[in-house]
Design an enzyme around this catalytic site. Structure first.
Site, PDB file in Angstrom:
ATOM      1  N   SER A 168       8.864 -26.975  13.327  1.00 17.82           N
ATOM      2  CA  SER A 168       8.627 -28.309  12.767  1.00 17.82           C
ATOM      3  C   SER A 168       7.918 -29.179  13.792  1.00 17.82           C
ATOM      4  CB  SER A 168       9.981 -28.933  12.420  1.00 17.82           C
ATOM      5  OG  SER A 168       9.849 -30.305  12.171  1.00 17.82           O
ATOM      6  N   TYR A 181      19.217 -31.008  14.598  1.00 20.19           N
ATOM      7  CA  TYR A 181      18.263 -30.223  13.813  1.00 20.19           C
ATOM      8  C   TYR A 181      17.007 -29.952  14.641  1.00 20.19           C
ATOM      9  CZ  TYR A 181      14.441 -29.166  10.647  1.00 20.19           C
ATOM     10  OH  TYR A 181      13.334 -28.582  10.074  1.00 20.19           O
ATOM     11  N   LYS A 194      15.471 -26.314  16.436  1.00 24.48           N
ATOM     12  CA  LYS A 194      14.132 -25.719  16.264  1.00 24.48           C
ATOM     13  C   LYS A 194      13.512 -25.433  17.641  1.00 24.48           C
ATOM     14  CE  LYS A 194      13.803 -25.558  11.816  1.00 24.48           C
ATOM     15  NZ  LYS A 194      13.803 -24.269  11.141  1.00 24.48           N
TER      16      LYS A 194
HETATM   17  P1  NAD Z   1      15.431 -25.062   1.821  1.00 28.44           P
HETATM   18  O1  NAD Z   1      16.782 -25.586   2.110  1.00 28.44           O
HETATM   19  O2  NAD Z   1      14.877 -25.268   0.463  1.00 28.44           O
HETATM   20  O3  NAD Z   1      15.364 -23.500   2.162  1.00 28.44           O
HETATM   21  C1  NAD Z   1      16.156 -22.917   3.175  1.00 28.44           C
HETATM   22  C2  NAD Z   1      16.905 -21.767   2.534  1.00 28.44           C
HETATM   23  O4  NAD Z   1      17.736 -21.131   3.507  1.00 28.44           O
HETATM   24  C3  NAD Z   1      17.822 -22.215   1.390  1.00 28.44           C
HETATM   25  O5  NAD Z   1      17.484 -21.489   0.230  1.00 28.44           O
HETATM   26  C4  NAD Z   1      19.219 -21.882   1.887  1.00 28.44           C
HETATM   27  O6  NAD Z   1      20.067 -21.507   0.823  1.00 28.44           O
HETATM   28  C5  NAD Z   1      18.937 -20.765   2.865  1.00 28.44           C
HETATM   29  N1  NAD Z   1      19.961 -20.610   3.906  1.00 28.44           N
HETATM   30  C6  NAD Z   1      20.528 -21.577   4.670  1.00 28.44           C
HETATM   31  N2  NAD Z   1      21.416 -21.034   5.518  1.00 28.44           N
HETATM   32  C7  NAD Z   1      21.390 -19.694   5.304  1.00 28.44           C
HETATM   33  C8  NAD Z   1      22.088 -18.614   5.880  1.00 28.44           C
HETATM   34  N3  NAD Z   1      22.994 -18.805   6.839  1.00 28.44           N
HETATM   35  N4  NAD Z   1      21.826 -17.374   5.432  1.00 28.44           N
HETATM   36  C9  NAD Z   1      20.919 -17.157   4.442  1.00 28.44           C
HETATM   37  N5  NAD Z   1      20.250 -18.160   3.858  1.00 28.44           N
HETATM   38  C10 NAD Z   1      20.467 -19.412   4.292  1.00 28.44           C
HETATM   39  O7  NAD Z   1      14.444 -25.670   2.937  1.00 28.44           O
HETATM   40  P2  NAD Z   1      12.870 -25.566   3.050  1.00 28.44           P
HETATM   41  O8  NAD Z   1      12.340 -26.936   2.919  1.00 28.44           O
HETATM   42  O9  NAD Z   1      12.350 -24.500   2.208  1.00 28.44           O
HETATM   43  O10 NAD Z   1      12.737 -25.170   4.581  1.00 28.44           O
HETATM   44  C11 NAD Z   1      12.517 -23.838   5.003  1.00 28.44           C
HETATM   45  C12 NAD Z   1      12.451 -23.803   6.520  1.00 28.44           C
HETATM   46  O11 NAD Z   1      11.395 -24.659   6.963  1.00 28.44           O
HETATM   47  C13 NAD Z   1      13.723 -24.312   7.202  1.00 28.44           C
HETATM   48  O12 NAD Z   1      13.948 -23.514   8.346  1.00 28.44           O
HETATM   49  C14 NAD Z   1      13.366 -25.719   7.616  1.00 28.44           C
HETATM   50  O13 NAD Z   1      14.088 -26.143   8.737  1.00 28.44           O
HETATM   51  C15 NAD Z   1      11.884 -25.566   7.932  1.00 28.44           C
HETATM   52  N6  NAD Z   1      11.162 -26.830   7.824  1.00 28.44           N
HETATM   53  C16 NAD Z   1      11.189 -27.521   6.638  1.00 28.44           C
HETATM   54  C17 NAD Z   1      10.507 -28.719   6.521  1.00 28.44           C
HETATM   55  C18 NAD Z   1      10.551 -29.511   5.234  1.00 28.44           C
HETATM   56  O14 NAD Z   1      10.188 -30.670   5.234  1.00 28.44           O
HETATM   57  N7  NAD Z   1      10.934 -28.940   4.110  1.00 28.44           N
HETATM   58  C19 NAD Z   1       9.790 -29.230   7.624  1.00 28.44           C
HETATM   59  C20 NAD Z   1       9.759 -28.485   8.811  1.00 28.44           C
HETATM   60  C21 NAD Z   1      10.451 -27.289   8.897  1.00 28.44           C
HETATM   61  C1  UD1 Z   2      11.986 -35.801   8.473  1.00 31.14           C
HETATM   62  C2  UD1 Z   2      12.769 -35.392   9.680  1.00 31.14           C
HETATM   63  C3  UD1 Z   2      12.068 -34.242  10.363  1.00 31.14           C
HETATM   64  C4  UD1 Z   2      11.849 -33.099   9.385  1.00 31.14           C
HETATM   65  C5  UD1 Z   2      11.074 -33.647   8.194  1.00 31.14           C
HETATM   66  C6  UD1 Z   2      10.856 -32.621   7.124  1.00 31.14           C
HETATM   67  C7  UD1 Z   2      13.873 -37.439  10.412  1.00 31.14           C
HETATM   68  C8  UD1 Z   2      14.002 -38.447  11.494  1.00 31.14           C
HETATM   69  N1  UD1 Z   2      12.928 -36.512  10.592  1.00 31.14           N
HETATM   70  O1  UD1 Z   2      10.706 -36.226   8.889  1.00 31.14           O
HETATM   71  O2  UD1 Z   2      12.851 -33.780  11.447  1.00 31.14           O
HETATM   72  O3  UD1 Z   2      11.149 -32.042  10.007  1.00 31.14           O
HETATM   73  O4  UD1 Z   2      11.805 -34.720   7.602  1.00 31.14           O
HETATM   74  O5  UD1 Z   2      12.067 -32.278   6.518  1.00 31.14           O
HETATM   75  O6  UD1 Z   2      14.620 -37.459   9.447  1.00 31.14           O
HETATM   76  N2  UD1 Z   2      10.983 -42.958   4.248  1.00 31.14           N
HETATM   77  C9  UD1 Z   2      11.278 -44.122   3.583  1.00 31.14           C
HETATM   78  N3  UD1 Z   2      12.246 -44.092   2.623  1.00 31.14           N
HETATM   79  C10 UD1 Z   2      12.937 -42.951   2.306  1.00 31.14           C
HETATM   80  C11 UD1 Z   2      12.620 -41.754   2.986  1.00 31.14           C
HETATM   81  C12 UD1 Z   2      11.647 -41.796   3.972  1.00 31.14           C
HETATM   82  O7  UD1 Z   2      10.683 -45.168   3.843  1.00 31.14           O
HETATM   83  O8  UD1 Z   2      13.817 -43.007   1.423  1.00 31.14           O
HETATM   84  C13 UD1 Z   2       9.898 -42.971   5.258  1.00 31.14           C
HETATM   85  C14 UD1 Z   2      10.329 -42.559   6.652  1.00 31.14           C
HETATM   86  O9  UD1 Z   2      10.784 -43.654   7.399  1.00 31.14           O
HETATM   87  C15 UD1 Z   2       9.016 -41.943   7.191  1.00 31.14           C
HETATM   88  C16 UD1 Z   2       8.352 -41.357   5.950  1.00 31.14           C
HETATM   89  O10 UD1 Z   2       8.936 -42.034   4.841  1.00 31.14           O
HETATM   90  O11 UD1 Z   2       8.190 -42.952   7.697  1.00 31.14           O
HETATM   91  C17 UD1 Z   2       8.600 -39.868   5.791  1.00 31.14           C
HETATM   92  O12 UD1 Z   2       9.992 -39.626   5.866  1.00 31.14           O
HETATM   93  P1  UD1 Z   2      10.627 -38.173   5.589  1.00 31.14           P
HETATM   94  O13 UD1 Z   2      10.097 -37.638   4.322  1.00 31.14           O
HETATM   95  O14 UD1 Z   2      12.120 -38.302   5.722  1.00 31.14           O
HETATM   96  O15 UD1 Z   2      10.046 -37.279   6.753  1.00 31.14           O
HETATM   97  P2  UD1 Z   2      10.082 -37.522   8.346  1.00 31.14           P
HETATM   98  O16 UD1 Z   2      10.961 -38.641   8.724  1.00 31.14           O
HETATM   99  O17 UD1 Z   2       8.685 -37.544   8.821  1.00 31.14           O
END
Ligand code: NAD
Ligand code: UD1
Length: 338
Positions: A124, A149, A153
């Protein structure tokens, strides 16, 4: 390739499976369903017309992992499984370190034992902490994470770098996502957060569909053009295509490769709200509230390395991200109805 997709029923994992299957790869999805539904894979099957083999289980279960590697001819792993709620990680740090760090450790051990050395890891942009200048490239310093979190990572990135340094058979891509949003254009799969969404886009779509009254905009006094936070939103299908490129790239290389996956362009919260209203014709009532703890003012990527090395760029526009997010939400107001 036969790709083990951990977290395969989740938001990004399910979109990655679509791209893998469409590109002709075999997949096996593994998930414990703690934050997702089996239904997502049935929807993937509707999109690709191919069955998705699925194993329900936990990445920390060593005997399950060795069975999986024994029973299927896995050649590479995309590792999405993990916990991702920042606020929850502050309250339950042990759980986050256990699933995210220990879970990846168990997976890497099982891969090592099975002789599978190609791994794509979901990292991330949070690993960059609070960078001093924008855009962020992969040479920028990492560290200064402000929650378990983000730290988990960073710890996994370091662990995998040490693993690759110890044994030259490993080939690992660390993909640093910026802000994934949107959904598959079919409207069949998308983000299905449980409870109150933490992230901006799911909250906006739930306001627009009438499930929540109004959006709280966290902070109107940042040093940005309109005072609200700026982020690099990337369409989840572009992100999934980036994974496909990365897994093909590491198949021909050794060591650790690090890539930002973003568009290279930032939008403020109010720009998102205005664009969403324009694209969907729905009103999104909002109120400016105090800043959210741990947020930074702005964050966007320099995605040049991914373009140069992977031949990948994010192609989908902000309008497409918002239209697709809305199609998913309006066609599935209750998500997958877990
Ligand atoms: P998500 O929660 O939809 O998917 C993660 C999946 O992992 C889920 O289906 C959950 O059931 C499964 N899981 C959790 N713990 C587990 C375990 N112990 N064993 C087996 N399965 C398990 O989330 P996502 O948005 O698809 O994210 C996927 C990956 O990307 C994650 O590692 C997350 O940290 C990373 N990531 C996500 C974002 C985002 O904004 N969505 C941003 C940066 C990084
Ligand atoms: C967040 C996480 C980041 C993670 C990412 C994707 C934090 C501090 N960071 O990023 O670690 O990798 O999600 O899952 O939580 N916002 C609002 N109102 C809301 C929600 C968000 O104003 O109800 C604003 C936030 O302040 C930010 C932007 O929208 O400026 C995006 O927020 P969000 O979607 O939560 O992502 P990040 O904060 O960038």
């Amino acid at each position: 390739m036969t790709v083990l997709v951990t977290g395969g029923t989740g938001y990004i994992g399910s979109h990655a499976i679509v791209e893998l299957q469409n590109a002709g790869h075999q997949v096996l999805a593994l998930d414990n369903l703690c934050n997702s539904s089996r239904e997502s894979l049935l929807r993937v099957e509707q999109i690709t017309g191919k069955p998705v083999p699925f194993v329900q289980g936990d990445i920390r279960d060593a005997s399950l992992l060795s069975r999986v590697f024994r029973d299927y001819s896995i050649t590479a792993v995309m590792h999405f499984a993990g916990l991702k709620a920042v606020g929850e990680s502050v309250v339950r740090p042990l759980e986050y370190y256990d699933v995210n760090v220990n879970g990846t450790l168990m997976l890497a051990k099982a891969m090592n034992e099975a002789g599978v050395f190609n791994l794509v890891f979901s990292s991330s942009a949070t690993v960059y902490g609070s960078p001093e200048s924008m855009p962020i490239n992969e040479q920028c310093a990492v560290g200064g994470t402000t929650n378990p979190y983000g730290t988990s990572k960073l710890m996994v990135e370091k662990m995998l770098q040490d693993v690759a340094a110890s044994d030259e058979r490993w080939s690992i891509a660390l993909l640093r996502y910026f802000n994934p949003v949107g959904a598959h254009e079919s409207g069949l799969i998308g983000e299905d957060p449980s409870g109150v969404p933490n992230n901006l886009l799911p909250y906006v779509t739930q306001v627009a569909v009438g499930q929540r009254e109004r959006l709280s905009v966290f902070g109107g006094d940042y040093p940005t053009e309109d005072g609200t936070g700026v982020r690099d939103y990337i369409h989840v299908v572009d992100l999934a295509v980036g994974h496909l490129r990365a897994i093909e790239y590491i198949a021909a290389r050794k060591g650790v490769s690090i890539f930002n996956l973003g568009t290279g362009r930032g939008y403020s919260v109010l720009e998102i709200v205005a664009a969403f209203e324009r694209v969907t014709g729905r009103k999104v009532p909002y109120a400016i509230m105090p800043r959210r703890a741990g947020d930074i003012a702005e964050c966007w990527s320099d995605p040049a390395r991914a373009k140069q090395e992977l031949g990948w760029v994010a192609r989908r526009s902000l309008e497409q991200m918002l239209a697709d997010a809305w199609r998913w939400q309006s066609q599935n107001p209750n998500g997958f109805q877990r």
